[in-house]
Scaffold this motif. Structure first.
Motif, PDB file in Angstrom:
ATOM      1  N   UNK A  84     -15.950 -16.952  57.219  1.00  0.00           N
ATOM      2  CA  UNK A  84     -16.839 -16.425  56.173  1.00  0.00           C
ATOM      3  C   UNK A  84     -16.893 -14.904  56.179  1.00  0.00           C
ATOM      4  N   UNK A  85     -16.202 -14.273  57.093  1.00  0.00           N
ATOM      5  CA  UNK A  85     -16.136 -12.811  57.112  1.00  0.00           C
ATOM      6  C   UNK A  85     -15.346 -12.330  55.897  1.00  0.00           C
ATOM      7  N   UNK A  86     -15.565 -11.100  55.454  1.00  0.00           N
ATOM      8  CA  UNK A  86     -14.899 -10.618  54.245  1.00  0.00           C
ATOM      9  C   UNK A  86     -13.396 -10.459  54.411  1.00  0.00           C
ATOM     10  N   UNK A  87     -12.691 -10.632  53.321  1.00  0.00           N
ATOM     11  CA  UNK A  87     -11.240 -10.487  53.327  1.00  0.00           C
ATOM     12  C   UNK A  87     -10.866  -9.052  53.698  1.00  0.00           C
ATOM     13  N   UNK A  88      -9.910  -8.926  54.576  1.00  0.00           N
ATOM     14  CA  UNK A  88      -9.445  -7.613  54.996  1.00  0.00           C
ATOM     15  C   UNK A  88     -10.207  -7.016  56.158  1.00  0.00           C
ATOM     16  N   UNK A  89     -11.341  -7.633  56.525  1.00  0.00           N
ATOM     17  CA  UNK A  89     -12.162  -7.065  57.591  1.00  0.00           C
ATOM     18  C   UNK A  89     -11.455  -7.119  58.942  1.00  0.00           C
ATOM     19  N   UNK A  90     -10.726  -8.197  59.192  1.00  0.00           N
ATOM     20  CA  UNK A  90     -10.078  -8.348  60.498  1.00  0.00           C
ATOM     21  C   UNK A  90      -9.085  -7.216  60.747  1.00  0.00           C
ATOM     22  N   UNK A  91      -8.294  -6.871  59.732  1.00  0.00           N
ATOM     23  CA  UNK A  91      -7.320  -5.786  59.894  1.00  0.00           C
ATOM     24  C   UNK A  91      -8.020  -4.447  60.086  1.00  0.00           C
ATOM     25  N   UNK A  92      -9.084  -4.232  59.345  1.00  0.00           N
ATOM     26  CA  UNK A  92      -9.835  -2.980  59.455  1.00  0.00           C
ATOM     27  C   UNK A  92     -10.442  -2.853  60.847  1.00  0.00           C
ATOM     28  N   UNK A  93     -11.047  -3.930  61.323  1.00  0.00           N
ATOM     29  CA  UNK A  93     -11.657  -3.934  62.657  1.00  0.00           C
ATOM     30  C   UNK A  93     -10.601  -3.706  63.733  1.00  0.00           C
ATOM     31  N   UNK A  94      -9.467  -4.373  63.603  1.00  0.00           N
ATOM     32  CA  UNK A  94      -8.406  -4.234  64.612  1.00  0.00           C
ATOM     33  C   UNK A  94      -7.902  -2.790  64.691  1.00  0.00           C
TER      34      UNK A  94
END
Length: 367
Positions: free
Chosen positions: A304-314
């Motif tokens: 349910x996290x926003x799209x693209x957030x994982x790459x930004x966080x990484x």
């Protein structure tokens, strides 16, 4: 005589009930050294799903890693009063504790006195600043790193640009977390604001949920927290919006709302400290673990996290762990719009822990 014996038995049972014991036994295999006894003093119940749960998971990790070399004991739900903390510790010392971890800010003064009264026992206090040169140290972590990353997730997710934050007490520890979280949110959503409500309690399930409900009623569509229960996350799920947890992995409590959480891995530190006691190499320290060491972390983002957030966080995480990025890098302004961190300046640990303000974009008081 029967009455006297009965009263004595009741007293013994009462004292025993005060202390919970881990799975460690009373001794190692025949011919081996006796296990070291390690005490833990908790401010909440071990099943709180948050702060105390995180410390207790660290205790269990300690048992898992050191096995028969260690025996752990704990007391939960200890009030933050001088006498209650000292009573809990003295029972553990009578049980043979060689090192005691007191795990709440309000335990600090009592722990300081205990260290003076029991010079042969080692004490480590979580989140405080007091220590001595012989047997009393403290420990905490650079939670601002994980808080900043969780802010990125919240900032990308919010559609109203209103993010709620349920805080326990207006203390420096919370100002640090709220400020880092807000700066992270604003790094991807400059319009984002963070509204704070204080519960003035570390552990109050009802108050924590009620505070979250008030924030939701004010239009917040993401709820974050620095309090001990999952109440805010549950409130977010009931409203059909989103949540950032804290301390532990609690996604099962609100799976439709939970996006991620900054968490502690206390076991890493507990194993290191107790092994040093066993080896005779322990020394007083003021530990400040970070994400690179694994002491603080951000849980993997859920679906349910926003799209693209994982790459930004990484990407930002890699910059933090390499030392190329500090969450508290200026320019940073306080709520009044005054520059409190100059452009290009990076706050040191000591400067971070002098923080007595909230940054621009935070709606709430410091009292």
């Amino acid at each position: 005589m029967k009455k006297i014996l009965s009263l004595a038995l009741i007293l013994v049972l009462s004292l025993t009930a005060l202390v919970g014991c881990g799975s460690g036994g009373d001794s190692t295999e025949e011919g081996g050294a006796d296990p070291i006894t390690v005490g833990f003093i908790y401010v909440g119940p071990v099943g709180d799903g948050g702060f105390t749960d995180a410390h207790d998971r660290g205790r269990l990790y300690l048992e898992e890693k050191l096995g028969d070399k260690v025996r752990t004991i704990y007391q939960e739900s200890v009030p933050e009063t001088m006498q209650d903390v000292k009573n809990a510790a003295k029972i553990m010392i009578d049980e043979g504790a060689s090192i005691i971890f007191s795990t709440s800010f309000g335990f600090m003064d009592a722990t300081e006195e205990l260290a003076t009264e029991y010079p042969d026992v080692k004490f480590m206090h979580f989140s405080g600043y007091k220590m001595n040169d012989t047997n009393f140290g403290n420990y905490f972590g650079a939670m601002e790193e994980a808080r900043y990353l969780s802010g990125i997730v919240a900032g990308l997710k919010s559609e109203t640009n209103k993010i709620g934050f349920v805080g326990a007490f207006p203390l420096t520890e919370l100002f640090i977390g709220i400020n880092a979280f807000t700066l992270g949110a604003q790094s991807v959503n400059p319009e984002a604001t963070v509204q704070v409500i204080w519960t003035n309690s570390w552990y109050d399930p009802a108050k924590e949920k009620e505070a979250a409900e008030a924030l939701l009623s004010a239009g917040c569509d993401v709820i974050a927290q620095h309090c001990d229960t999952t109440g805010p996350q549950v409130a977010a799920q009931e409203k059909g919006v989103w949540a950032i947890g804290y301390n532990s992995d609690t996604k099962e409590s609100a799976p439709e709302a939970f996006m991620t959480a900054p968490v502690w891995n206390h076991g890493i530190f507990y194993v290191d400290q107790v092994q040093a006691v066993i080896d005779g190499t322990w020394k007083v320290d003021s530990y400040y673990g970070n994400m690179l060491e694994g002491y603080v972390d951000l849980l993997p983002l859920t679906s349910v996290a926003p799209e693209g957030a994982a790459d930004n966080v990484a990407e930002v995480r890699a910059q933090i762990e390499s030392g190329d990025f500090n969450p508290f890098t200026g320019p940073i302004k306080n709520q009044a719009g005054d520059v409190v961190v100059a452009e290009g300046e990076k706050l040191t640990r000591d400067q971070i822990w002098q923080m007595n303000y909230l940054v621009k974009g935070v709606k709430g008081t410091t009292k």
